[in-house]
Design an enzyme around this catalytic site. Structure first.
Site, short mmCIF file in Angstrom:
data_model
loop_
_atom_site.label_atom_id
_atom_site.label_comp_id
_atom_site.label_asym_id
_atom_site.label_seq_id
_atom_site.Cartn_x
_atom_site.Cartn_y
_atom_site.Cartn_z
N THR A 13 0.84 -1.20 0.00
CA THR A 13 0.00 0.00 0.00
C THR A 13 0.88 1.25 0.00
O THR A 13 0.61 2.21 -0.73
CB THR A 13 -0.90 0.01 1.26
OG1 THR A 13 -1.61 -1.21 1.30
CG2 THR A 13 -1.86 1.17 1.26
N HIS A 16 2.20 1.95 -3.43
CA HIS A 16 1.19 2.58 -4.30
C HIS A 16 1.07 4.07 -3.97
O HIS A 16 0.97 4.91 -4.87
CB HIS A 16 -0.18 1.93 -4.10
CG HIS A 16 -0.30 0.57 -4.71
ND1 HIS A 16 -0.30 0.37 -6.07
CD2 HIS A 16 -0.42 -0.66 -4.17
CE1 HIS A 16 -0.41 -0.92 -6.33
NE2 HIS A 16 -0.48 -1.57 -5.19
#
Ligand code: NAD
Ligand code: ZN
Length: 323
Positions: A13, A16
């Site tokens: 995460t 990203h």
């Protein structure tokens, strides 16, 4: 509650968000401090906090729930429809201090290695997924040997699975899975999964699937190698919608269960207990979880840490505020 951060782990995460892809831009309102996997020392508590005190070593549950929706009020807080993510929707732990509600703190034993404390969030994902179905005596397929897949492999071993087979495309990561207790590891683009089953004497199919890759190809392989009545727990997040052979799911009566986050706080109790039990099996689990941490960088060298995660020749990468 204000926590002085000692260690924080990087996860997909964070990559990203760091890369600012379309998903990140749609979810995050900058400026935002990233980081949701962490361990630290309580520096200050709010006036009404009685459950935790200054100086305690703590990890943090990264999902803050509302407490008032139907699921929260029923005690199913991991299903809260108003979940707020630390380091995603509010400031996180890639900082000297992080502030979170006292209810999101998990007090650790004082002598716990902060490295281990920092991986409780992904270990919780692995625990939640691996304990979704009874594994004792079952043949288990784990697709994806990222940090979470490797930890799930170790948990499957610990709770008494018969065979644990792990697939990944990376030889480095397959080796981590092998060390964590997998009976057989393979790259499905080079080795046929059915051949692996034959090698173990598995005649019918896997009883349990733990999907830890988010890769559509892995899901297809899993569905086609499950025994009839097999059960699949899916944690891996795909980057978009993809086709599934539903006729196999239906005629083989497969159960597919999505998994999100950690059960609050059943998963935390379960993983703490599994790590603390004075048995050789728990010691092996502790070693396996520790072995998932392959890199540690001083926090100021965060750019190198992100590059290491991006390159993929790693397990869990940790930022360290004490070095
Ligand atoms: P990771 O990205 O480090 O690991 C995924 C692994 O899957 C990689 O090693 C990759 O090589 C492997 N892979 C890719 N294609 C494959 C294929 N065809 N067959 C087998 N393996 C393949 O991720 P991680 O941090 O270990 O997390 C695992 C997954 O869980 C990720 O998809 C992540 O986004 C997701 N996740 C979900 C939750 C949740 O709450 N549902 C929480 C955390 C992470
Ligand atoms: Zn809620």
């Amino acid at each position: 509650m204000k926590i002085r951060v000692l260690r924080a782990g990087l996860c997909g995460t964070d990559l990203h968000l760091h890369d600012w892809d379309a998903w990140a831009a749609s979810v995050v309102k900058p400026p935002m401090t990233l980081g949701h996997e962490f361990c630290g020392v309580v520096a200050e508590v709010g006036r009404d906090v009685t459950s935790v005190h200054e100086g305690q070593l703590v990890s943090g549950e990264g999902h803050i729930v509302c407490g008032t929706c139907r699921n929260c009020r029923a005690g199913r807080r991991h299903l809260c429809i108003h979940t707020v993510g630390i380091g995603v929707n509010r400031d996180g732990a890639f900082a000297d201090y992080v502030v979170i509600p006292a209810g999101n703190v998990w007090v650790q034993p004082d002598d716990l290695d902060p490295d281990l404390g920092a991986v409780f969030d992904p270990l919780g994902n692995a625990t939640h997924t691996a304990l979704s179905f009874p594994l004792a005596g079952e043949d288990v397929l784990v697709t994806g040997a990222g940090p979470i897949g490797v930890m799930a492999t170790a948990i499957a071993r610990h709770v008494g699975a018969r065979y644990v087979v792990v697939s990944d495309l990376s030889p480095f990561r397959l080796e981590l899975a092998r060390k964590a207790g997998a009976d057989l590891v393979l790259d499905p683009t080079r080795t046929d999964l059915r051949g692996a089953m034959d090698a173990l004497g598995m005649k019918e199919g896997f009883d349990i699937g733990l999907e830890m890759s988010g890769a559509p190809a892995a899901v297809e392989q899993m569905i086609s190698t499950m025994n009839h009545g097999g059960r699949i727990a899916m944690l891996g997040l795909p980057s978009g919608p993809y086709p599934v052979d539903w006729s196999k799911v239906i005629t083989h009566m497969l159960t597919i269960k999505g998994i999100y986050g950690r059960e609050m706080y059943d998963t935390w109790y379960a993983m703490s207990a599994m790590l603390q039990t004075p048995s050789s099996s728990a010691a092996a689990l502790r070693d396996a979880v520790r072995s998932v941490i392959t890199h540690r960088f001083p926090a100021v060298r965060f750019a190198e840490a992100f590059e290491t995660v991006r390159a993929g020749e790693c397990g869990k990468v940790i930022l360290d505020w004490e070095s």
